[in-house]
Scaffold this active site. Structure first.
Site, short mmCIF file in Angstrom:
data_model
loop_
_atom_site.label_atom_id
_atom_site.label_comp_id
_atom_site.label_asym_id
_atom_site.label_seq_id
_atom_site.Cartn_x
_atom_site.Cartn_y
_atom_site.Cartn_z
CB ALA A 131 -0.92 0.01 1.22
CB SER A 132 1.68 3.75 -1.99
OG SER A 132 2.48 4.91 -2.07
CB ALA A 133 -0.57 6.45 2.67
CB VAL A 135 3.22 10.35 5.42
CG1 VAL A 135 4.46 10.35 6.28
CG2 VAL A 135 2.48 11.68 5.56
CB ALA A 136 5.05 6.02 5.01
CD GLN A 137 6.61 3.02 -1.44
OE1 GLN A 137 5.99 3.80 -2.16
NE2 GLN A 137 7.55 2.22 -1.92
CE LYS A 152 3.40 4.75 8.01
NZ LYS A 152 2.36 5.14 8.97
CG ASP A 287 -4.87 9.60 9.87
OD1 ASP A 287 -5.79 10.21 9.29
OD2 ASP A 287 -3.82 9.26 9.29
#
Length: 516
Positions: A131-133, A135-137, A152, A287
């Site tokens: 997964a990739s968001a 701020v980080a993946q 992460k 969050d």
């Protein structure tokens, strides 16, 4: 004066809007409508990508603009009651499907942080991100012990981009304070400062790991939520290794239905988890968008991504609890009094008038399920009421409000028939009984007893010293009174002598004038 770096950022934002064909949203506003025709002279006007649906263009614009804007889109994605369906559905992709950065770069960051090769740290490592968001993946891996974990990794140069955007937010806040009358009440500088703190905290994965460990302890052996375990030996500031969990994303309603999920229980437990974190633990996951929440069928939550957490001061916690409970009991006068006592509205506010305004906003939404409540309309009317009574925004509560909206958004997706009021009210009543009832007072007294017993031998000496100080103070006061009396008598004598001297001088001068 806007600094050159921020000016270039504004130009870049404008370019991205034009490139994705969203400049039309700006040009259609009342302010720019008269000069809209000038846009055709811009070379970027002809590069617009209007062939794609508007929802896709909005999502890609937020991705291109960076993590701050992506987070804004994530928050909006849970508010299907406020957005058209096509936009809300597309923004869901921002939760864990932001374009990843190159795999080779991720491997380089991990090896640099750990100080050892990937093969030495992990028995298996998948270079393709799970997964990739914003701020980080996240990558999957297996430890040499056989445990399945996720790794992460912070995005490269993320700090510089976030600092740049926060600097822009500060400039906009200063501009608002200078030219907008409402700014004093909304306190934009303080809100941005609170946002900066929470966002920068998210860039330290050591801090996130500590947050996860605390939440895991708070919900140890819980039947309603599970927090994965942190693998500390391989955790660094830019890399975090955590137990891999297996669950269904909470936003995947069809898969949850197929698995036999208990939606009503999930919705009720979501409310319970929120109030437990805020009032029992005073430490809450701030969050909780659908990308960070999974379900272990039939009705147990699994939470991940603990970069943003919140807590309240004891006074804010107390005021909030009383406000919620009074609100659930429809005691609007108590709500109005609590707002004045907490300083959230000016002390000069007329309680009766404020009570009436709150009643007119809140009464229509009671005894209705989530699906029949227009929270968009409710928020609009609450803002209008806040403006009328000069209610100041509380920056320390912004995270809590964001989290509450996320929880409500989840509840609306899972079980729209949820009665939010009847679900939350028993929890708050129980909390008040445990915190404010007779049993709680006795418990607090017993907790303080060891400290009192430790100092008990000192009590006679302290009493003697207090009495001695009181006697000394009394003697000093008597001496001061005598000195003041003597000074008063001396001043009176001096005054009499002065009067006689003036009279004698007047007689002598008069006689001299008569016999001259």
């Amino acid at each position: 004066m806007i600094r050159p770096k921020l000016l270039f950022r504004l130009i870049h934002i404008n370019w991205v809007l034009v490139f994705h064909g969203l400049d039309e949203l700006v040009l259609k506003t009342h302010l720019f409508r008269p000069v809209r025709f000038l846009a055709v002279f811009s070379p970027y006007y002809w590069l617009r990508r209007e062939s794609e649906p508007r929802a896709v263009r909005i999502r890609k614009t937020l991705e291109d603009l960076g993590p701050i804007f992506v987070k804004f889109g994530q928050a909006l994605s849970t508010r299907k009651d406020l957005l058209p369906d096509d936009i809300a559905d597309e923004l869901v992709k921002l939760q864990d499907r932001v374009p990843p950065f190159p795999n080779a770069l991720a491997l380089a960051i991990i090896e640099s942080e750990l100080g050892i090769p990937i093969a030495e740290a992990f028995a298996e490592f998948d270079p393709a991100p799970l997964a990739s968001a914003s701020v980080a993946q996240v990558h999957t891996a297996v430890l040499h012990s056989g445990e399945q974990v996720v790794v992460k990794v912070l995005r490269p140069d993320i700090e510089e981009r976030i600092h740049s955007d926060i600097g822009l937010l500060y400039e906009l806040a200063r501009f608002a304070e200078k030219f907008w009358n409402e700014a004093r009440r909304l306190r934009p500088m303080e809100v941005v400062a609170e946002f900066e703190k929470t966002t920068l905290d998210e860039l330290d994965l050591f801090r996130e790991a500590a947050n996860a460990a605390k939440l895991r302890r708070n919900f140890a052996n819980s039947d309603i939520i599970y927090i994965p375990e942190i693998h500390w030996p391989l955790t660094r500031r830019k890399v975090m290794v955590m137990e891999r969990i297996h669950g269904i994303p909470v936003g995947d309603i069809e898969e949850l239905k197929a698995g036999g999920a208990d939606f009503k229980l999930l919705a009720e437990r979501g409310v319970e988890i929120f109030f437990t974190q805020v009032f029992r633990d005073n430490f809450f996951h701030a969050d909780m968008h659908p990308g960070n929440i999974f379900v272990d069928l039939p009705a147990k939550y699994i939470a991940v991504d603990f970069g943003i957490v919140g807590s309240l001061s004891l006074s804010d916690q107390h005021y909030l609890a009383e406000n919620f409970l009074a609100f659930f009991n429809r005691d609007y006068r108590k709500v109005a009094q609590m707002h004045v006592e907490s300083g959230w509205v000016p002390g000069s506010t007329r309680i009766e008038e404020f009570e009436s305004a709150i009643r007119s906003v809140c009464e229509p939404i009671f005894e209705k399920p989530l699906k029949d409540i227009s929270f968009g309309q409710l928020l609009l009317r609450l803002f209008q009421t806040a403006r009328r009574f000069d209610m100041h925004v509380q920056p320390q509560l912004v995270l809590l409000q964001k989290t509450l909206l996320n929880i409500e958004g989840l509840g609306r997706q899972l079980y729209p028939d949820l009665d939010l009021w009847q679900t939350a009210k028993p929890f708050l009543e129980k909390w008040f009984q445990e915190r404010m009832g007779p049993k709680a007072k006795i418990t607090n007294l017993m907790k303080q007893f060891p400290e009192f017993a430790e100092h008990f031998p000192e009590v006679p000496g302290l009493i003697y010293k207090a009495l001695d100080n009181a006697a000394t103070a009394k003697q000093q006061a008597e001496n001061q009174n005598r000195e003041l009396a003597l000074m008063r008598l001396q001043m009176e004598n001096n005054h009499s002598q002065t009067v006689w001297a003036i009279l004698i001088s007047a007689v002598i001068i008069s006689a001299a004038l008569l016999f001259r």
